[in-house]
Design an enzyme around this catalytic site. Structure first.
Site, PDB file in Angstrom:
ATOM      1  N   ARG A  50      48.002  63.988  33.700  1.00 51.39           N
ATOM      2  CA  ARG A  50      47.130  64.168  34.850  1.00 51.39           C
ATOM      3  C   ARG A  50      46.080  65.214  34.493  1.00 51.39           C
ATOM      4  O   ARG A  50      46.325  66.417  34.604  1.00 51.39           O
ATOM      5  CB  ARG A  50      47.929  64.623  36.073  1.00 51.39           C
ATOM      6  CG  ARG A  50      48.975  63.613  36.527  1.00 51.39           C
ATOM      7  CD  ARG A  50      49.781  64.170  37.685  1.00 51.39           C
ATOM      8  NE  ARG A  50      50.786  63.225  38.152  1.00 51.39           N
ATOM      9  CZ  ARG A  50      51.657  63.489  39.128  1.00 51.39           C
ATOM     10  NH1 ARG A  50      51.627  64.674  39.733  1.00 51.39           N
ATOM     11  NH2 ARG A  50      52.544  62.581  39.491  1.00 51.39           N
ATOM     12  N   ASP A  52      42.708  67.551  34.643  1.00 55.23           N
ATOM     13  CA  ASP A  52      42.005  68.272  35.696  1.00 55.23           C
ATOM     14  C   ASP A  52      40.580  67.760  35.849  1.00 55.23           C
ATOM     15  O   ASP A  52      40.070  67.013  35.014  1.00 55.23           O
ATOM     16  CB  ASP A  52      41.952  69.766  35.364  1.00 55.23           C
ATOM     17  CG  ASP A  52      43.310  70.436  35.452  1.00 55.23           C
ATOM     18  OD1 ASP A  52      44.154  69.964  36.223  1.00 55.23           O
ATOM     19  OD2 ASP A  52      43.510  71.436  34.738  1.00 55.23           O
ATOM     20  N   ARG A 198      44.098  75.126  28.359  1.00 52.34           N
ATOM     21  CA  ARG A 198      42.920  75.920  28.706  1.00 52.34           C
ATOM     22  C   ARG A 198      43.222  77.411  28.700  1.00 52.34           C
ATOM     23  O   ARG A 198      42.383  78.221  28.269  1.00 52.34           O
ATOM     24  CB  ARG A 198      42.401  75.490  30.079  1.00 52.34           C
ATOM     25  CG  ARG A 198      41.754  74.108  30.080  1.00 52.34           C
ATOM     26  CD  ARG A 198      41.484  73.619  31.493  1.00 52.34           C
ATOM     27  NE  ARG A 198      40.682  74.558  32.252  1.00 52.34           N
ATOM     28  CZ  ARG A 198      40.442  74.438  33.556  1.00 52.34           C
ATOM     29  NH1 ARG A 198      40.947  73.410  34.238  1.00 52.34           N
ATOM     30  NH2 ARG A 198      39.694  75.319  34.176  1.00 52.34           N
TER      31      ARG A 198
END
Length: 251
Positions: A50, A52, A198
């Site tokens: 999934r 972002d 990230r």
């Protein structure tokens, strides 16, 4: 009923992420609407990950179940025709066994994070790389990255909104590769926590800038506290490269 596995490429800039959202467009919605236009069926498209908002994919894997008789090639061609003008492409489509699952059958996920160190503003790469100046020390970044390899509690590098049951993850690869003004960080694991890639990249940039030492990466990891995170990189430069599965998924 036939289960089809898709390989999907997309530019994440117009989307709120992969998963359907109430407050904006998603990649999942774009493909499901295309599938409905082709088959008249409300097929749910499940993905390996999934992503972002703003995150891209070169080889996302997904699957959907279709009752209508159709070949994999015709489904791929029809989805590509119907998904336009969204920046989404179905690169491959194959029939798979009924118990094959894009998410739960996946044994490894691979990402690349792209950083540009050029002084000039980004033009066509804007939104496709994180521009960071001044130049970064890729050697120090690689030293810091090595400290995160293996199985650890990655709470520090986990979003406060992460829904995973456990912060324990095994990081198999975190390589820093420099090519001129481009620095790529390659990350591989069976699964990642929300924002983990990230967050790791953001802290590695601090190391590359000399604001953190490689030892600070170890300290942040061992803190097991989101408050110890130095920086969360933007979504711009993150690409889902591919997902790995056990051999021969065909029925």
């Amino acid at each position: 009923m036939t289960r089809f596995a898709l390989t999907v490429e997309f530019d994440g800039r117009p989307f709120m992420g992969w998963q359907r959202q109430d407050h904006g467009p998603s990649v999942q919605q774009a493909i499901e609407e295309a599938a409905f236009a082709v088959t008249g069926e409300r097929a749910a498209v499940q993905a390996a990950g999934r992503t972002d908002a703003g995150v891209h994919a070169l080889g996302m894997r997904a699957h959907l179940d279709i009752e209508k008789p159709i070949t994999a090639f015709r489904l791929m061609e029809a989805l590509n025709a119907r998904v336009r003008p969204n920046p989404v492409a179905i690169l491959d489509c194959v029939e798979v066994a009924d118990d094959w699952h894009a998410r739960f059958s996946c044994v490894a996920r691979h990402y690349e994070y792209r950083i540009s160190t050029r002084r000039a503003p980004l033009t066509w790469e804007k939104g496709l790389a994180w521009r960071v100046i001044p130049p970064l020390d890729a050697g120090l970044m690689a030293e810091g990255a090595a400290r995160l390899l293996g199985r650890h509690d990655f709470t520090t590098f986990r979003s406060a909104h992460c829904q995973a049951d456990s912060p324990l993850r095994t990081l198999d690869r975190l390589d820093v590769v420099q090519d001129g003004e481009r620095i790529s960080v390659f990350a591989s694991a069976r699964s990642f926590l929300h924002h983990q890639v990230r967050s790791m990249v953001g802290c590695l940039v601090l190391v590359g800038q000399g604001r953190w030492s490689p030892e600070d990466m170890t300290a942040a990891l061992e803190a097991r506290d989101r408050a110890a995170l130095g920086l969360n990189a933007p979504s711009d430069g993150l690409f889902f490269l591919r997902a790995d599965y056990p051999p021969d998924p065909a029925p």
